[in-house]
Design an enzyme around this catalytic site. Structure first.
Site, PDB file in Angstrom:
ATOM      1  N   ARG A 157      13.884  12.419  -1.707  1.00 25.52           N
ATOM      2  CA  ARG A 157      15.009  12.322  -2.632  1.00 25.52           C
ATOM      3  C   ARG A 157      16.295  12.062  -1.855  1.00 25.52           C
ATOM      4  O   ARG A 157      16.421  12.436  -0.695  1.00 25.52           O
ATOM      5  CB  ARG A 157      15.151  13.609  -3.445  1.00 25.52           C
ATOM      6  CG  ARG A 157      13.896  13.994  -4.236  1.00 25.52           C
ATOM      7  CD  ARG A 157      14.070  15.347  -4.901  1.00 25.52           C
ATOM      8  NE  ARG A 157      12.909  15.713  -5.712  1.00 25.52           N
ATOM      9  CZ  ARG A 157      11.869  16.424  -5.268  1.00 25.52           C
ATOM     10  NH1 ARG A 157      11.860  16.856  -3.998  1.00 25.52           N
ATOM     11  NH2 ARG A 157      10.857  16.719  -6.049  1.00 25.52           N
ATOM     12  N   HIS A 252      16.359   6.595  -6.202  1.00 23.15           N
ATOM     13  CA  HIS A 252      15.193   7.035  -6.966  1.00 23.15           C
ATOM     14  C   HIS A 252      14.200   5.895  -7.136  1.00 23.15           C
ATOM     15  O   HIS A 252      12.986   6.098  -7.104  1.00 23.15           O
ATOM     16  CB  HIS A 252      15.636   7.555  -8.331  1.00 23.15           C
ATOM     17  CG  HIS A 252      14.538   8.202  -9.107  1.00 23.15           C
ATOM     18  ND1 HIS A 252      13.881   9.333  -8.679  1.00 23.15           N
ATOM     19  CD2 HIS A 252      13.974   7.871 -10.305  1.00 23.15           C
ATOM     20  CE1 HIS A 252      12.971   9.671  -9.571  1.00 23.15           C
ATOM     21  NE2 HIS A 252      12.995   8.797 -10.554  1.00 23.15           N
ATOM     22  N   ARG A 255      12.266   5.637  -3.995  1.00 25.21           N
ATOM     23  CA  ARG A 255      11.258   6.713  -3.980  1.00 25.21           C
ATOM     24  C   ARG A 255      10.050   6.308  -4.817  1.00 25.21           C
ATOM     25  O   ARG A 255       8.902   6.477  -4.404  1.00 25.21           O
ATOM     26  CB  ARG A 255      11.903   7.987  -4.526  1.00 25.21           C
ATOM     27  CG  ARG A 255      11.009   9.205  -4.700  1.00 25.21           C
ATOM     28  CD  ARG A 255      11.911  10.374  -5.066  1.00 25.21           C
ATOM     29  NE  ARG A 255      11.207  11.499  -5.664  1.00 25.21           N
ATOM     30  CZ  ARG A 255      10.590  12.456  -4.988  1.00 25.21           C
ATOM     31  NH1 ARG A 255      10.552  12.416  -3.668  1.00 25.21           N
ATOM     32  NH2 ARG A 255       9.997  13.461  -5.620  1.00 25.21           N
TER      33      ARG A 255
END
Length: 306
Positions: A157, A252, A255
């Site tokens: 994160r 994000h 990720r």
């Protein structure tokens, strides 16, 4: 029982509970406190003190939240917030009984972020590999390369990235020590490109930006303090925009891209769960997806009548 909340004591005590006893992140503490302040204000406008909040008040407050057009995810978070608050208030004697036990959160529509293709990721990362390996060059460019390389290599994160200290990088084993949600520590591996980027940054760029305020922070802002999450997000959006056909994604999305590419490469779902730091495998299943082409290829190979 009516508790005077004008002094903020209730909010301060609840915030301390979230931080110290539950280990909640600063972001979660802010969100939960905002929700509780909204609830207390809503109840107070109707002549109801904290100690007299009941199920009817909770439901009316949530109904008002929904009526104003809040997303289902917001309503679901507010249910979590007040359940946490009411349980704490009951434990500490501010409420006689917990009125939130019968509340149910709406099922949130999980919208997955866009994902980069492997060729798009390669182009984005290649566009950053312009600094000489001896550590000379633009320190901000070196740092930006670390941001993107590490995010994609590890799937961590953005808050975990910005929270890294220099000592959290183990070059001998090519792993990071990451402090995740709930102060849970995990070890995440990284590959050679990320290692090279971090080493180049530590040899030159970091020293150029470091000040007395830098401490042990791995990544620094232009003024030498620990890198802010917003600055990291800005970097990611900017570098992704160098590939015209790539979706506009932030950390994000990186990720999610990393997790998706791991699964498409054959990684076990539980391994991906551990890398991402998910407490539940169900979260990983919702968070990642396997491309249609991968599914078709596996089906063609494995099914007897494909």
């Amino acid at each position: 029982m009516v508790v005077d909340v004008s002094s903020g004591d209730v909010f301060d005590d609840y915030a301390a509970f979230l931080r110290l006893e539950q280990g909640r992140s600063a972001h979660t503490v802010r969100a939960y406190l905002g929700d509780v302040r909204s609830l207390v204000s809503f109840a107070g406008a109707r002549g109801v003190g904290v100690g007299d909040i009941d199920l009817a008040v909770l439901r009316a407050w949530l109904a008002e939240t929904a009526r104003r057009g809040s997303a289902r995810t917001t309503v679901a978070r507010r249910v979590s917030s007040v359940k946490s608050f009411c349980a704490w208030a009951t434990r500490d004697g501010l409420l006689g009984t917990d009125p939130s036990t019968r509340l149910e959160a709406p099922k949130a529509h999980r919208v997955l972020p866009s994902v980069l293709g492997t060729d798009q990721v390669s182009d984005v990362l290649d566009s950053l590999r312009t600094d000489p390996s001896d550590g000379t060059g633009d320190p901000v460019a070196q740092r930006d390369r670390v941001i993107v390389e590490v995010l994609y290599a590890t799937g961590i994160r953005v808050g975990e990235l910005c929270g890294l200290d220099v000592g959290d990088v183990d070059f001998s084993r090519s792993v990071l020590r990451v402090l995740g949600k709930g102060n849970k520590e995990r070890t995440v591996p990284f590959g050679a490109p990320a290692r090279d980027a971090v080493q180049t940054w530590l040899r030159g760029g970091r020293g150029d930006l470091a000040t007395a305020a830098s401490g042990d922070a791995l990544l620094l802002g232009v003024r030498g303090r620990r890198l802010d999450q917003r600055a990291a997000r800005t970097v990611v959006h900017r570098v992704v925009a160098t590939r015209p056909d790539a979706p506009d994604i932030g950390p994000h999305g990186f990720r999610h891209s990393a997790a998706t590419h791991l699964l498409e490469g054959g990684a076990d779902l539980r391994v991906v769960q551990e890398l991402l730091g998910h407490a539940s495998l169900a979260t990983t299943q919702l968070y990642t997806h396997v491309g249609v082409e991968r599914l078709r290829a596996v089906h063609a190979q494995a099914h007897p009548r494909a």
